[in-house]
Design a protein around this motif. Structure first.
Motif, mmCIF file in Angstrom:
data_model
loop_
_atom_site.group_PDB
_atom_site.id
_atom_site.type_symbol
_atom_site.label_atom_id
_atom_site.label_comp_id
_atom_site.label_asym_id
_atom_site.label_seq_id
_atom_site.Cartn_x
_atom_site.Cartn_y
_atom_site.Cartn_z
ATOM 1 N N MET A 1 0.815 -1.071 0.040
ATOM 2 C CA MET A 1 -0.104 -0.052 -0.033
ATOM 3 C C MET A 1 1.104 1.273 -0.102
ATOM 4 N N GLN A 2 0.558 2.302 -0.596
ATOM 5 C CA GLN A 2 1.160 3.378 -0.858
ATOM 6 C C GLN A 2 0.395 4.572 -0.178
ATOM 7 N N ILE A 3 0.825 5.361 0.651
ATOM 8 C CA ILE A 3 0.030 6.542 1.392
ATOM 9 C C ILE A 3 0.818 7.696 1.114
ATOM 10 N N THR A 4 -0.050 8.800 0.726
ATOM 11 C CA THR A 4 0.806 9.990 0.197
ATOM 12 C C THR A 4 0.336 11.124 1.496
ATOM 13 N N VAL A 5 1.444 11.675 1.837
ATOM 14 C CA VAL A 5 1.263 12.546 3.095
ATOM 15 C C VAL A 5 1.643 14.185 2.375
ATOM 16 N N GLU A 6 0.614 14.963 2.758
ATOM 17 C CA GLU A 6 0.909 16.405 2.096
ATOM 18 C C GLU A 6 1.872 17.126 3.226
ATOM 19 N N ILE A 7 2.973 17.665 3.079
ATOM 20 C CA ILE A 7 3.688 18.445 3.994
ATOM 21 C C ILE A 7 4.495 19.293 2.970
ATOM 22 N N PRO A 8 4.385 20.839 3.365
ATOM 23 C CA PRO A 8 4.877 21.855 2.557
ATOM 24 C C PRO A 8 6.124 21.545 2.249
ATOM 25 N N ASP A 9 6.409 22.088 0.745
ATOM 26 C CA ASP A 9 7.830 21.577 0.532
ATOM 27 C C ASP A 9 9.040 22.309 1.529
ATOM 28 N N GLU A 10 9.070 23.188 1.597
ATOM 29 C CA GLU A 10 10.036 23.661 2.636
ATOM 30 C C GLU A 10 10.361 23.091 3.843
ATOM 31 N N ILE A 11 9.278 22.655 4.233
ATOM 32 C CA ILE A 11 9.251 21.941 5.697
ATOM 33 C C ILE A 11 9.836 20.421 5.417
ATOM 34 N N ALA A 12 9.426 20.093 4.344
ATOM 35 C CA ALA A 12 9.813 18.609 3.772
ATOM 36 C C ALA A 12 11.219 18.624 3.411
ATOM 37 N N GLU A 13 11.800 19.418 2.710
ATOM 38 C CA GLU A 13 13.214 19.337 2.643
ATOM 39 C C GLU A 13 13.788 19.689 4.002
ATOM 40 N N ARG A 14 13.485 20.654 4.917
ATOM 41 C CA ARG A 14 14.363 20.781 6.208
ATOM 42 C C ARG A 14 14.311 19.512 6.888
ATOM 43 N N LEU A 15 13.200 18.699 6.814
ATOM 44 C CA LEU A 15 13.258 17.516 7.713
ATOM 45 C C LEU A 15 13.971 16.483 7.084
ATOM 46 N N ASN A 16 13.865 16.411 5.858
ATOM 47 C CA ASN A 16 14.811 15.487 4.912
ATOM 48 C C ASN A 16 16.391 15.785 5.299
ATOM 49 N N GLN A 17 16.713 17.031 5.494
ATOM 50 C CA GLN A 17 18.081 17.524 5.895
ATOM 51 C C GLN A 17 18.403 17.021 7.213
ATOM 52 N N VAL A 18 17.486 17.103 8.346
ATOM 53 C CA VAL A 18 17.787 16.573 9.428
ATOM 54 C C VAL A 18 17.832 14.936 9.742
ATOM 55 N N TRP A 19 16.975 14.517 8.919
ATOM 56 C CA TRP A 19 16.286 13.176 9.228
ATOM 57 C C TRP A 19 17.109 12.083 8.275
ATOM 58 N N GLY A 20 17.640 12.547 7.071
ATOM 59 C CA GLY A 20 17.732 11.825 5.940
ATOM 60 C C GLY A 20 16.488 11.599 5.017
ATOM 61 N N SER A 21 15.900 10.396 4.923
ATOM 62 C CA SER A 21 14.755 10.159 4.320
ATOM 63 C C SER A 21 13.407 10.196 4.970
ATOM 64 N N LEU A 22 12.828 11.471 4.746
ATOM 65 C CA LEU A 22 11.469 11.829 5.425
ATOM 66 C C LEU A 22 10.616 10.556 5.197
ATOM 67 N N SER A 23 10.582 10.022 4.212
ATOM 68 C CA SER A 23 9.560 8.665 3.937
ATOM 69 C C SER A 23 9.901 7.770 5.019
#
Length: 88
Positions: A1-23
């Motif tokens: 199953m694939q689930i889509t989560v909507e997160i503003p791009d700028e926040i998603a990019e910042r979280l990706n930088q901190v955590w690596g893969s946000l997904s």
């Protein structure tokens, strides 16, 4: 199953930088919570996250601050196994 989560791009990019893969981080959080609530087993945690061993699964749960679901029946079974090995 694939689930889509909507997160503003700028926040998603910042979280990706901190955590690596946000997904991956979101998947790990959902899996840890499902285990904590008793909805999935230790084996299912390992299967979902494709962890190579039970020890890796236990280490993951520890990192996530989740205690193993270990009841008195499992303790008694482990004690009996230990007694059997000591008798050999």
């Amino acid at each position: 199953m694939q689930i889509t989560v909507e997160i503003p791009d700028e926040i998603a990019e910042r979280l990706n930088q901190v955590w690596g893969s946000l997904s991956r981080r979101l998947l790990e959080t959902v899996v840890a919570d499902a285990y904590r609530c008793g909805e999935i087993s230790t084996a299912e945690v390992g299967q979902i996250l494709q962890l190579p061993s039970r020890l890796e699964t236990h280490a993951f749960l520890k990192r996530m601050g989740v205690y193993l679901n270990y009841d008195e029946a499992e303790l008694e079974q482990d004690l009996q196994t230990l007694k059997k090995f000591r008798a050999q």
